[in-house]
Design a protein around this motif. Structure first.
Motif, PDB file in Angstrom:
ATOM      1  N   MET A   1       0.840  -1.191   0.000  1.00 49.31           N
ATOM      2  CA  MET A   1       0.000   0.000   0.000  1.00 49.31           C
ATOM      3  C   MET A   1       0.879   1.245   0.000  1.00 49.31           C
ATOM      4  SD  MET A   1      -3.042   1.370   0.022  1.00 49.31           S
ATOM      5  CE  MET A   1      -4.073  -0.062   0.397  1.00 49.31           C
ATOM      6  N   SER A   2       0.588   2.218  -0.839  1.00 45.49           N
ATOM      7  CA  SER A   2       1.360   3.444  -0.936  1.00 45.49           C
ATOM      8  C   SER A   2       1.163   4.296   0.309  1.00 45.49           C
ATOM      9  CB  SER A   2       0.936   4.228  -2.174  1.00 45.49           C
ATOM     10  OG  SER A   2       1.514   5.508  -2.164  1.00 45.49           O
ATOM     11  N   ASP A   3       2.247   4.999   0.692  1.00 41.87           N
ATOM     12  CA  ASP A   3       2.158   5.918   1.816  1.00 41.87           C
ATOM     13  C   ASP A   3       1.721   7.304   1.366  1.00 41.87           C
ATOM     14  OD1 ASP A   3       2.827   4.192   3.850  1.00 41.87           O
ATOM     15  OD2 ASP A   3       4.975   4.514   3.635  1.00 41.87           O
ATOM     16  N   ARG A   4       1.379   7.435   0.123  1.00 41.21           N
ATOM     17  CA  ARG A   4       0.978   8.740  -0.389  1.00 41.21           C
ATOM     18  C   ARG A   4      -0.435   9.080   0.079  1.00 41.21           C
ATOM     19  NH1 ARG A   4       1.598  10.217  -6.703  1.00 41.21           N
ATOM     20  NH2 ARG A   4       0.064   8.540  -6.902  1.00 41.21           N
ATOM     21  N   ILE A   5      -0.622  10.345   0.454  1.00 44.83           N
ATOM     22  CA  ILE A   5      -1.919  10.852   0.900  1.00 44.83           C
ATOM     23  C   ILE A   5      -2.545  11.650  -0.232  1.00 44.83           C
ATOM     24  CG2 ILE A   5      -3.011  12.531   2.447  1.00 44.83           C
ATOM     25  CD1 ILE A   5      -1.148  11.616   4.636  1.00 44.83           C
ATOM     26  N   THR A   6      -3.828  11.443  -0.443  1.00 43.08           N
ATOM     27  CA  THR A   6      -4.559  12.199  -1.462  1.00 43.08           C
ATOM     28  C   THR A   6      -5.389  13.274  -0.788  1.00 43.08           C
ATOM     29  OG1 THR A   6      -4.687  10.267  -2.929  1.00 43.08           O
ATOM     30  CG2 THR A   6      -6.251  12.057  -3.326  1.00 43.08           C
ATOM     31  N   VAL A   7      -5.257  14.496  -1.281  1.00 45.19           N
ATOM     32  CA  VAL A   7      -6.020  15.625  -0.756  1.00 45.19           C
ATOM     33  C   VAL A   7      -7.034  16.037  -1.815  1.00 45.19           C
ATOM     34  CG1 VAL A   7      -5.925  17.929   0.258  1.00 45.19           C
ATOM     35  CG2 VAL A   7      -3.964  16.385   0.484  1.00 45.19           C
ATOM     36  N   VAL A   8      -8.300  15.991  -1.451  1.00 42.19           N
ATOM     37  CA  VAL A   8      -9.385  16.294  -2.393  1.00 42.19           C
ATOM     38  C   VAL A   8     -10.043  17.610  -1.997  1.00 42.19           C
ATOM     39  CG1 VAL A   8     -11.628  15.558  -3.292  1.00 42.19           C
ATOM     40  CG2 VAL A   8      -9.807  13.869  -2.940  1.00 42.19           C
ATOM     41  N   GLY A   9     -10.054  18.553  -2.934  1.00 41.01           N
ATOM     42  CA  GLY A   9     -10.753  19.800  -2.701  1.00 41.01           C
ATOM     43  C   GLY A   9     -12.238  19.627  -2.979  1.00 41.01           C
ATOM     44  N   VAL A  10     -13.060  20.108  -2.067  1.00 41.38           N
ATOM     45  CA  VAL A  10     -14.503  19.959  -2.223  1.00 41.38           C
ATOM     46  C   VAL A  10     -15.160  21.321  -2.046  1.00 41.38           C
ATOM     47  CG1 VAL A  10     -14.771  19.339   0.219  1.00 41.38           C
ATOM     48  CG2 VAL A  10     -16.567  18.723  -1.424  1.00 41.38           C
ATOM     49  N   GLY A  11     -16.129  21.621  -2.886  1.00 45.02           N
ATOM     50  CA  GLY A  11     -16.845  22.882  -2.793  1.00 45.02           C
ATOM     51  C   GLY A  11     -18.083  22.757  -1.936  1.00 45.02           C
ATOM     52  N   ALA A  12     -18.808  23.858  -1.804  1.00 47.69           N
ATOM     53  CA  ALA A  12     -20.034  23.851  -1.006  1.00 47.69           C
ATOM     54  C   ALA A  12     -21.108  22.969  -1.621  1.00 47.69           C
ATOM     55  CB  ALA A  12     -20.554  25.278  -0.846  1.00 47.69           C
ATOM     56  N   ASP A  13     -20.942  22.607  -2.922  1.00 46.33           N
ATOM     57  CA  ASP A  13     -21.912  21.707  -3.567  1.00 46.33           C
ATOM     58  C   ASP A  13     -21.626  20.241  -3.276  1.00 46.33           C
ATOM     59  OD1 ASP A  13     -19.558  21.792  -4.974  1.00 46.33           O
ATOM     60  OD2 ASP A  13     -20.467  22.094  -6.941  1.00 46.33           O
ATOM     61  N   ALA A  68      -0.062   7.273  12.398  1.00 43.46           N
ATOM     62  CA  ALA A  68      -0.982   6.247  12.888  1.00 43.46           C
ATOM     63  C   ALA A  68      -1.723   5.556  11.752  1.00 43.46           C
ATOM     64  CB  ALA A  68      -1.982   6.872  13.858  1.00 43.46           C
ATOM     65  N   ASN A  69      -1.824   6.203  10.605  1.00 45.08           N
ATOM     66  CA  ASN A  69      -2.545   5.625   9.476  1.00 45.08           C
ATOM     67  C   ASN A  69      -1.629   5.248   8.320  1.00 45.08           C
ATOM     68  OD1 ASN A  69      -5.649   5.899  10.018  1.00 45.08           O
ATOM     69  ND2 ASN A  69      -4.716   7.799  10.781  1.00 45.08           N
ATOM     70  N   ARG A  70      -0.343   5.116   8.603  1.00 47.97           N
ATOM     71  CA  ARG A  70       0.614   4.706   7.576  1.00 47.97           C
ATOM     72  C   ARG A  70       0.224   3.333   7.022  1.00 47.97           C
ATOM     73  NH1 ARG A  70       5.907   5.844   5.983  1.00 47.97           N
ATOM     74  NH2 ARG A  70       6.087   7.532   7.516  1.00 47.97           N
ATOM     75  N   GLY A  71       0.279   3.203   5.715  1.00 49.60           N
ATOM     76  CA  GLY A  71      -0.063   1.931   5.073  1.00 49.60           C
ATOM     77  C   GLY A  71      -1.527   1.818   4.693  1.00 49.60           C
ATOM     78  N   ARG A  72      -2.331   2.784   5.090  1.00 43.72           N
ATOM     79  CA  ARG A  72      -3.746   2.790   4.731  1.00 43.72           C
ATOM     80  C   ARG A  72      -3.992   3.839   3.642  1.00 43.72           C
ATOM     81  NH1 ARG A  72      -7.284   3.399  10.007  1.00 43.72           N
ATOM     82  NH2 ARG A  72      -8.805   2.215   8.800  1.00 43.72           N
ATOM     83  N   ALA A  73      -5.055   3.673   2.890  1.00 44.39           N
ATOM     84  CA  ALA A  73      -5.416   4.653   1.862  1.00 44.39           C
ATOM     85  C   ALA A  73      -6.098   5.831   2.543  1.00 44.39           C
ATOM     86  CB  ALA A  73      -6.340   4.018   0.828  1.00 44.39           C
ATOM     87  N   VAL A  74      -5.367   6.934   2.646  1.00 42.07           N
ATOM     88  CA  VAL A  74      -5.854   8.101   3.365  1.00 42.07           C
ATOM     89  C   VAL A  74      -6.245   9.189   2.378  1.00 42.07           C
ATOM     90  CG1 VAL A  74      -5.284   9.936   5.007  1.00 42.07           C
ATOM     91  CG2 VAL A  74      -4.431   7.606   5.379  1.00 42.07           C
ATOM     92  N   CYS A  75      -7.443   9.728   2.563  1.00 41.66           N
ATOM     93  CA  CYS A  75      -7.945  10.846   1.758  1.00 41.66           C
ATOM     94  C   CYS A  75      -8.252  11.998   2.708  1.00 41.66           C
ATOM     95  CB  CYS A  75      -9.216  10.442   1.015  1.00 41.66           C
ATOM     96  SG  CYS A  75      -9.155  10.793  -0.723  1.00 41.66           S
ATOM     97  N   VAL A  76      -7.712  13.153   2.401  1.00 40.99           N
ATOM     98  CA  VAL A  76      -7.966  14.347   3.197  1.00 40.99           C
ATOM     99  C   VAL A  76      -8.898  15.253   2.416  1.00 40.99           C
ATOM    100  CG1 VAL A  76      -6.932  16.441   4.146  1.00 40.99           C
ATOM    101  CG2 VAL A  76      -5.783  14.245   4.445  1.00 40.99           C
ATOM    102  N   LEU A  77      -9.959  15.704   3.066  1.00 42.56           N
ATOM    103  CA  LEU A  77     -10.893  16.626   2.436  1.00 42.56           C
ATOM    104  C   LEU A  77     -10.540  18.057   2.824  1.00 42.56           C
ATOM    105  CD1 LEU A  77     -14.297  14.799   2.973  1.00 42.56           C
ATOM    106  CD2 LEU A  77     -13.094  15.123   0.813  1.00 42.56           C
ATOM    107  N   ALA A  78     -10.559  18.947   1.818  1.00 43.37           N
ATOM    108  CA  ALA A  78     -10.231  20.349   2.047  1.00 43.37           C
ATOM    109  C   ALA A  78     -11.207  21.223   1.276  1.00 43.37           C
ATOM    110  CB  ALA A  78      -8.799  20.631   1.604  1.00 43.37           C
ATOM    111  N   SER A  79     -11.298  22.481   1.664  1.00 45.04           N
ATOM    112  CA  SER A  79     -12.178  23.406   0.958  1.00 45.04           C
ATOM    113  C   SER A  79     -11.509  23.906  -0.322  1.00 45.04           C
ATOM    114  CB  SER A  79     -12.510  24.601   1.844  1.00 45.04           C
ATOM    115  OG  SER A  79     -13.262  24.205   2.966  1.00 45.04           O
ATOM    116  N   GLY A  80     -12.229  23.836  -1.435  1.00 41.77           N
ATOM    117  CA  GLY A  80     -11.767  24.434  -2.683  1.00 41.77           C
ATOM    118  C   GLY A  80     -10.421  23.928  -3.142  1.00 41.77           C
ATOM    119  N   ASP A  81      -9.481  24.834  -3.288  1.00 43.42           N
ATOM    120  CA  ASP A  81      -8.128  24.486  -3.722  1.00 43.42           C
ATOM    121  C   ASP A  81      -7.251  24.281  -2.490  1.00 43.42           C
ATOM    122  OD1 ASP A  81      -5.604  24.277  -4.741  1.00 43.42           O
ATOM    123  OD2 ASP A  81      -5.703  26.061  -5.998  1.00 43.42           O
TER     124      ASP A  81
END
Length: 416
Positions: A1-13, A68-81
């Protein structure tokens, strides 16, 4: 499993506004991290990953959460960009760019400019998230447009009060709430007539700056009027300050020590030169240190660090400076030595001498460092003043400005 974290920008919609790739990343995640507002935008019925709400304060806890979440598929949610005043930049700084994948959405700035018909490249953007409202000051100029990223629903009222106190009460203001959402709303008025104490927490404040007649501008270049600063006479005067700043040569992101801070004029002008500049003002008098802090807030650099104490002792433990200004205590034992020793190679040390004793000190250092690393300039300024019914020249005390650039290797005199 990759240690890379994905950050997803999400809008008010929310989920409806996400790209197919962003949805794929969220559906494949083992863990979703983010603020409660961002997490609520992704339905639990659609995305069943474990959810972790950001603790407060976040920054001290972030390394532990990632580990603590190393080795798991982690997605971080953020506002916009996420890379525009967002968590994406923090994660890249912590983990490195190779461990962070960012999928941005439209930023609140892009949405606000689209709603208002403003050119995004002609707008000054100020974030007040975790910053006091006084950070808006440097962006306020007649005829300019400013977008303020609010900390909460009370920010617009704070911005309106600041503008009014500066003489910009006629400035049109628009608060854009919940941009991109189904319940998006715009509230308009003027700064001086603003009557909305609190708006929706998620908002951006748009300002078209309009100065009242007679409003004194605060220019971007060094040399603010002396009366701009609250002081008791311990102030580097306007003309001398402009030359001093040219010798300090501020570069974006650099750190200045202002030793013998007085009213803080040099440290404040240094920080106003670029938003990434930092400064530490060292002032032994408690009353002056408080006054210096008030000046920093009033002139838009609330991040200035003030250390109350006498040099050289008060300099211990401070971060390595890129430039040092000694405006007070030049002849005090050990002050110049401590500043020169702390300065990074290539850094600039500028000392202003007014008394004979301080001139003796800088002349000795000038001889010790020598050309081409050291130079002295004597500045004599006269200001026009009434002489009876006429006008004459009233001379100020001459100032000797010593400038030294620290070489990569000690000069011969220093080795002895």
């Amino acid at each position: 499993m990759s240690d890379r974290i994905t950050v997803v920008g999400v809008g008010a919609d929310g989920w409806a506004g996400l790209s197919p790739r962003a949805r794929e990343e969220l559906l494949a995640a083992d863990v979703l991290m983010g603020g409660s507002r961002q997490l609520d935008l992704v339905p639990v019925s659609v995305c069943t990953a474990e959810r972790v709400v950001w603790p407060s304060p976040l920054l001290p806890a972030l390394p532990g959460l990632v580990e603590a979440n190393r080795g798991r598929a982690v997605c971080v949610l953020a506002s916009g960009d996420p890379m525009f005043h967002g968590i994406g930049t923090t994660l890249v700084r912590l983990l490195g760019a190779e461990r962070v994948r960012v999928l941005p959405s439209l930023s609140s700035v892009s949405l606000a400019c689209a709603r208002l018909g403003w050119a995004a490249d002609r707008v000054e953007v100020v974030s007040l998230v975790s910053r006091p409202v006084e950070a808006v000051h440097p962006a306020v100029h007649d005829g300019r447009r400013v977008l303020v990223l609010s900390a909460d629903g009370r920010t617009p009222a704070g911005v309106a009060a600041l503008l009014t106190s500066r003489g910009y009460g006629a400035s049109p203001m628009t608060v854009l709430e919940r941009l991109g959402g189904d319940d998006e709303r715009l509230v308009s008025g003027t700064a001086g007539g603003w009557a909305v104490p609190e708006t929706a927490a998620l908002n951006v404040v748009a300002v078209e700056c309009v100065a009242a007649p007679g409003t004194v501008p605060l220019p971007c270049l060094p040399g603010l009027p002396d009366e701009t600063f609250e002081h008791d006479g311990q102030l580097t005067k306007r003309e001398v300050r402009a030359v001093t700043m040219s010798r300090l040569a501020p570069v974006p992101g650099e750190l200045l020590w202002d030793v013998g801070g007085g009213a803080g004029s040099v440290a404040i002008e240094w920080m106003r030169a670029h938003r990434e500049n930092r400064a530490v003002a060292v002032e032994k008098d408690g009353g002056r240190a408080e006054r210096l802090t008030r000046n920093a807030h009033a002139l838009g650099v609330p991040g200035l660090t003030v250390v109350t104490g006498a040099a050289p002792g008060a300099l211990d433990g401070l971060a390595v400076p890129d430039a040092v200004f000694v405006g007070g205590g030049v002849s005090a034992p050990g002050v110049i030595e401590a500043c020169w020793r702390a300065l990074r190679p290539g850094g600039r040390l500028v000392a202003n001498a007014v008394t004979v004793e301080s001139e003796v000190t800088v002349a000795a250092w000038h001889a010790r460092i020598g050309a081409p690393h050291s130079e002295m300039v004597r500045l004599a300024v006269s200001r026009a003043a009434p002489v009876g019914g006429f006008t004459g020249w009233r001379p100020m005390m001459p100032v000797t400005i010593w400038t030294a650039v620290k070489p990569a290797e000690p000069v011969e005199e220093e080795r002895r």
